[in-house]
Design a protein around this motif. Structure first.
Motif, PDB file in Angstrom:
ATOM      1  N   MET A   1       0.837  -1.203   0.000  1.00  0.00           N
ATOM      2  CA  MET A   1       0.000   0.000   0.000  1.00  0.00           C
ATOM      3  C   MET A   1       0.871   1.251   0.000  1.00  0.00           C
ATOM      4  O   MET A   1       1.962   1.253   0.561  1.00  0.00           O
ATOM      5  N   ASN A   2       0.355   2.289  -0.588  1.00  0.00           N
ATOM      6  CA  ASN A   2       1.077   3.553  -0.649  1.00  0.00           C
ATOM      7  C   ASN A   2       0.758   4.374   0.596  1.00  0.00           C
ATOM      8  O   ASN A   2      -0.295   5.013   0.681  1.00  0.00           O
ATOM      9  N   ALA A   3       1.665   4.353   1.584  1.00  0.00           N
ATOM     10  CA  ALA A   3       1.419   5.046   2.843  1.00  0.00           C
ATOM     11  C   ALA A   3       1.273   6.549   2.642  1.00  0.00           C
ATOM     12  O   ALA A   3       0.672   7.231   3.475  1.00  0.00           O
ATOM     13  N   GLY A   4       1.795   7.072   1.535  1.00  0.00           N
ATOM     14  CA  GLY A   4       1.665   8.500   1.282  1.00  0.00           C
ATOM     15  C   GLY A   4       0.220   8.946   1.138  1.00  0.00           C
ATOM     16  O   GLY A   4      -0.090  10.126   1.333  1.00  0.00           O
ATOM     17  N   LEU A   5      -0.683   8.030   0.814  1.00  0.00           N
ATOM     18  CA  LEU A   5      -2.097   8.386   0.730  1.00  0.00           C
ATOM     19  C   LEU A   5      -2.615   8.919   2.059  1.00  0.00           C
ATOM     20  O   LEU A   5      -3.512   9.768   2.089  1.00  0.00           O
ATOM     21  N   LEU A   6      -2.050   8.429   3.162  1.00  0.00           N
ATOM     22  CA  LEU A   6      -2.510   8.862   4.474  1.00  0.00           C
ATOM     23  C   LEU A   6      -2.179  10.322   4.757  1.00  0.00           C
ATOM     24  O   LEU A   6      -2.773  10.926   5.648  1.00  0.00           O
ATOM     25  N   ASP A   7      -1.214  10.886   4.015  1.00  0.00           N
ATOM     26  CA  ASP A   7      -0.878  12.291   4.217  1.00  0.00           C
ATOM     27  C   ASP A   7      -2.024  13.213   3.808  1.00  0.00           C
ATOM     28  O   ASP A   7      -2.104  14.346   4.269  1.00  0.00           O
ATOM     29  N   ILE A   9      -5.485  11.730   3.268  1.00  0.00           N
ATOM     30  CA  ILE A   9      -6.474  10.674   3.102  1.00  0.00           C
ATOM     31  C   ILE A   9      -7.867  11.223   2.857  1.00  0.00           C
ATOM     32  O   ILE A   9      -8.680  10.585   2.166  1.00  0.00           O
ATOM     33  N   THR A  10      -8.163  12.406   3.380  1.00  0.00           N
ATOM     34  CA  THR A  10      -9.493  12.977   3.151  1.00  0.00           C
ATOM     35  C   THR A  10      -9.729  13.198   1.665  1.00  0.00           C
ATOM     36  O   THR A  10     -10.780  12.815   1.123  1.00  0.00           O
ATOM     37  N   TRP A  11      -8.763  13.800   0.995  1.00  0.00           N
ATOM     38  CA  TRP A  11      -8.931  14.060  -0.441  1.00  0.00           C
ATOM     39  C   TRP A  11      -9.020  12.758  -1.228  1.00  0.00           C
ATOM     40  O   TRP A  11      -9.874  12.606  -2.106  1.00  0.00           O
ATOM     41  N   HIS A  12      -8.139  11.824  -0.924  1.00  0.00           N
ATOM     42  CA  HIS A  12      -8.142  10.570  -1.672  1.00  0.00           C
ATOM     43  C   HIS A  12      -9.443   9.798  -1.448  1.00  0.00           C
ATOM     44  O   HIS A  12      -9.889   9.058  -2.336  1.00  0.00           O
ATOM     45  N   THR A  13     -10.060   9.972  -0.292  1.00  0.00           N
ATOM     46  CA  THR A  13     -11.350   9.336  -0.031  1.00  0.00           C
ATOM     47  C   THR A  13     -12.465  10.024  -0.798  1.00  0.00           C
ATOM     48  O   THR A  13     -13.254   9.379  -1.504  1.00  0.00           O
ATOM     49  N   LEU A  14     -12.535  11.365  -0.664  1.00  0.00           N
ATOM     50  CA  LEU A  14     -13.640  12.121  -1.255  1.00  0.00           C
ATOM     51  C   LEU A  14     -13.577  12.157  -2.783  1.00  0.00           C
ATOM     52  O   LEU A  14     -14.618  12.277  -3.445  1.00  0.00           O
ATOM     53  N   SER A  15     -12.391  12.058  -3.336  1.00  0.00           N
ATOM     54  CA  SER A  15     -12.256  12.077  -4.803  1.00  0.00           C
ATOM     55  C   SER A  15     -12.163  10.678  -5.387  1.00  0.00           C
ATOM     56  O   SER A  15     -12.105  10.519  -6.607  1.00  0.00           O
ATOM     57  N   GLY A  16     -12.142   9.662  -4.513  1.00  0.00           N
ATOM     58  CA  GLY A  16     -11.995   8.290  -4.961  1.00  0.00           C
ATOM     59  C   GLY A  16     -13.166   7.411  -4.577  1.00  0.00           C
ATOM     60  O   GLY A  16     -14.285   7.604  -5.064  1.00  0.00           O
ATOM     61  N   PRO A  17     -12.957   6.449  -3.664  1.00  0.00           N
ATOM     62  CA  PRO A  17     -14.005   5.470  -3.356  1.00  0.00           C
ATOM     63  C   PRO A  17     -15.313   6.058  -2.850  1.00  0.00           C
ATOM     64  O   PRO A  17     -16.365   5.450  -3.023  1.00  0.00           O
ATOM     65  N   GLN A  18     -15.268   7.224  -2.214  1.00  0.00           N
ATOM     66  CA  GLN A  18     -16.491   7.806  -1.673  1.00  0.00           C
ATOM     67  C   GLN A  18     -16.919   9.071  -2.422  1.00  0.00           C
ATOM     68  O   GLN A  18     -17.652   9.908  -1.891  1.00  0.00           O
ATOM     69  N   SER A  19     -16.492   9.187  -3.673  1.00  0.00           N
ATOM     70  CA  SER A  19     -16.844  10.386  -4.446  1.00  0.00           C
ATOM     71  C   SER A  19     -18.352  10.521  -4.630  1.00  0.00           C
ATOM     72  O   SER A  19     -18.876  11.631  -4.753  1.00  0.00           O
ATOM     73  N   HIS A  20     -19.070   9.390  -4.654  1.00  0.00           N
ATOM     74  CA  HIS A  20     -20.526   9.450  -4.832  1.00  0.00           C
ATOM     75  C   HIS A  20     -21.230   9.977  -3.592  1.00  0.00           C
ATOM     76  O   HIS A  20     -22.419  10.266  -3.639  1.00  0.00           O
ATOM     77  N   GLU A  80      -8.891  25.519  16.252  1.00  0.00           N
ATOM     78  CA  GLU A  80      -7.720  24.823  15.733  1.00  0.00           C
ATOM     79  C   GLU A  80      -7.114  23.955  16.823  1.00  0.00           C
ATOM     80  O   GLU A  80      -7.028  24.358  17.981  1.00  0.00           O
ATOM     81  N   SER A  81      -6.706  22.758  16.449  1.00  0.00           N
ATOM     82  CA  SER A  81      -6.035  21.849  17.373  1.00  0.00           C
ATOM     83  C   SER A  81      -5.175  20.895  16.545  1.00  0.00           C
ATOM     84  O   SER A  81      -4.937  21.129  15.362  1.00  0.00           O
ATOM     85  N   THR A  82      -4.717  19.839  17.166  1.00  0.00           N
ATOM     86  CA  THR A  82      -3.998  18.795  16.447  1.00  0.00           C
ATOM     87  C   THR A  82      -4.553  17.432  16.862  1.00  0.00           C
ATOM     88  O   THR A  82      -5.123  17.276  17.943  1.00  0.00           O
ATOM     89  N   MET A  83      -4.401  16.477  15.973  1.00  0.00           N
ATOM     90  CA  MET A  83      -4.826  15.115  16.273  1.00  0.00           C
ATOM     91  C   MET A  83      -3.731  14.154  15.849  1.00  0.00           C
ATOM     92  O   MET A  83      -2.879  14.477  15.023  1.00  0.00           O
ATOM     93  N   HIS A  84      -3.749  12.971  16.444  1.00  0.00           N
ATOM     94  CA  HIS A  84      -2.791  11.932  16.112  1.00  0.00           C
ATOM     95  C   HIS A  84      -3.407  10.988  15.077  1.00  0.00           C
ATOM     96  O   HIS A  84      -4.540  10.531  15.247  1.00  0.00           O
ATOM     97  N   GLN A  85      -2.664  10.737  14.032  1.00  0.00           N
ATOM     98  CA  GLN A  85      -3.051   9.722  13.062  1.00  0.00           C
ATOM     99  C   GLN A  85      -2.309   8.447  13.438  1.00  0.00           C
ATOM    100  O   GLN A  85      -1.077   8.423  13.518  1.00  0.00           O
ATOM    101  N   MET A 160     -13.626   7.036   6.551  1.00  0.00           N
ATOM    102  CA  MET A 160     -12.869   7.243   5.326  1.00  0.00           C
ATOM    103  C   MET A 160     -12.127   5.978   4.898  1.00  0.00           C
ATOM    104  O   MET A 160     -11.899   5.068   5.699  1.00  0.00           O
ATOM    105  N   GLY A 161     -11.749   5.956   3.621  1.00  0.00           N
ATOM    106  CA  GLY A 161     -10.979   4.833   3.116  1.00  0.00           C
ATOM    107  C   GLY A 161     -10.563   5.039   1.681  1.00  0.00           C
ATOM    108  O   GLY A 161     -11.333   5.538   0.866  1.00  0.00           O
ATOM    109  N   ALA A 162      -9.319   4.671   1.364  1.00  0.00           N
ATOM    110  CA  ALA A 162      -8.799   4.752  -0.006  1.00  0.00           C
ATOM    111  C   ALA A 162      -7.519   3.948  -0.091  1.00  0.00           C
ATOM    112  O   ALA A 162      -6.763   3.862   0.881  1.00  0.00           O
TER     113      ALA A 162
END
Length: 237
Positions: A1-7, A9-20, A80-85, A160-162
């Motif tokens: 898997m391409n771990a760079g997708l996680l950088d 992941i929101t875009w890759h999800t919304l423009s990919g598997p969950q675009s509908h 604004e805050s931060t979260m852990h992935q 999310m998922g991609a």
């Protein structure tokens, strides 16, 4: 898997598997109204707010991860805050009916959640604040909950998922039911299912929620990175 997708992941999800389930275009998208109010940009260094604006109501709170620049004209940063992935880095949890599982079997009242459970899910989310959640978020994946009559004691699901990565989200427990490992056992069910499908589980947790982070670490997740997360809204008509 391409771990760079996680950088991003929101875009890759919304423009990919969950675009509908999203609205927008080639540079900016968001979950459609009714789902979690989350936005994504193709380029987080140069987010295209002009392309996003037609899909957002004035004053509507929207969540965006990974963008830290100044707010453009017509937009306001509300928080604004931060979260852990965190990503899964452990063996598959044993089945609930294993001879000697490390956790008890799923508690009585465990059900797959659907549209009929949405009012109770929203009530629990309103009480525990696990993150952005809408009445249609349950459509994004499998959600499981522990019910006691009409009361939802705990739940956990998928969002999310991609690219083979799948997020565990919406993990929360009613304050009166904490300390019994309910959400932990629901997550274990999701992890078994994701790993059986060949997916890489991941999740997000606010940086100051150390209790939850420790639970996730004990389950088998490891910290991948810390991410800026903001709540923003469009200003004016």
């Amino acid at each position: 898997m391409n771990a760079g997708l996680l950088d991003n992941i929101t875009w890759h999800t919304l423009s990919g598997p969950q675009s509908h389930w999203s609205v927008g275009g080639d540079t900016a998208r968001r979950y459609a109204p009714g789902f979690s109010p989350i936005v994504g940009f193709a380029d987080l260094q140069r987010p295209d707010f002009a392309a996003l604006a037609p899909h957002c109501a004035s004053g509507e709170p929207l969540y965006c991860a990974g963008w830290s620049g100044p707010a453009p004209a017509g937009w306001r940063i509300e928080a604004e805050s931060t979260m852990h992935q965190m990503v899964w880095d452990g063996p598959a949890p044993p089945p609930a009916d294993a001879d000697d599982p490390p956790e008890p079997a799923l508690p009585p009242g465990t059900e797959r959640l659907g549209a009929a459970h949405v009012p109770r899910m929203l009530a629990l989310v309103g009480l525990t604040q696990p993150g952005p959640f809408g009445p249609r978020t349950v459509e994004l994946g499998a959600y499981y909950g522990c019910l006691d009559g009409e009361r939802l004691r705990a739940m956990a699901g998928e969002r999310m998922g991609a690219g083979g990565f799948r997020e565990i989200s919406g993990v929360c427990t009613h304050p009166d039911d904490r300390g019994h490992g309910l959400a932990h056992r629901l997550m274990a069910r999701l992890l078994r299912q994701q790993l059986a499908r060949g997916e890489q589980p991941f999740l997000h947790v606010m940086h100051d929620n150390r209790a939850a982070s420790h639970v996730y670490e004990r389950l088998g997740f490891r910290l991948r990175r810390e991410v800026v997360v903001r709540v923003l809204s469009r200003v004016g008509a």
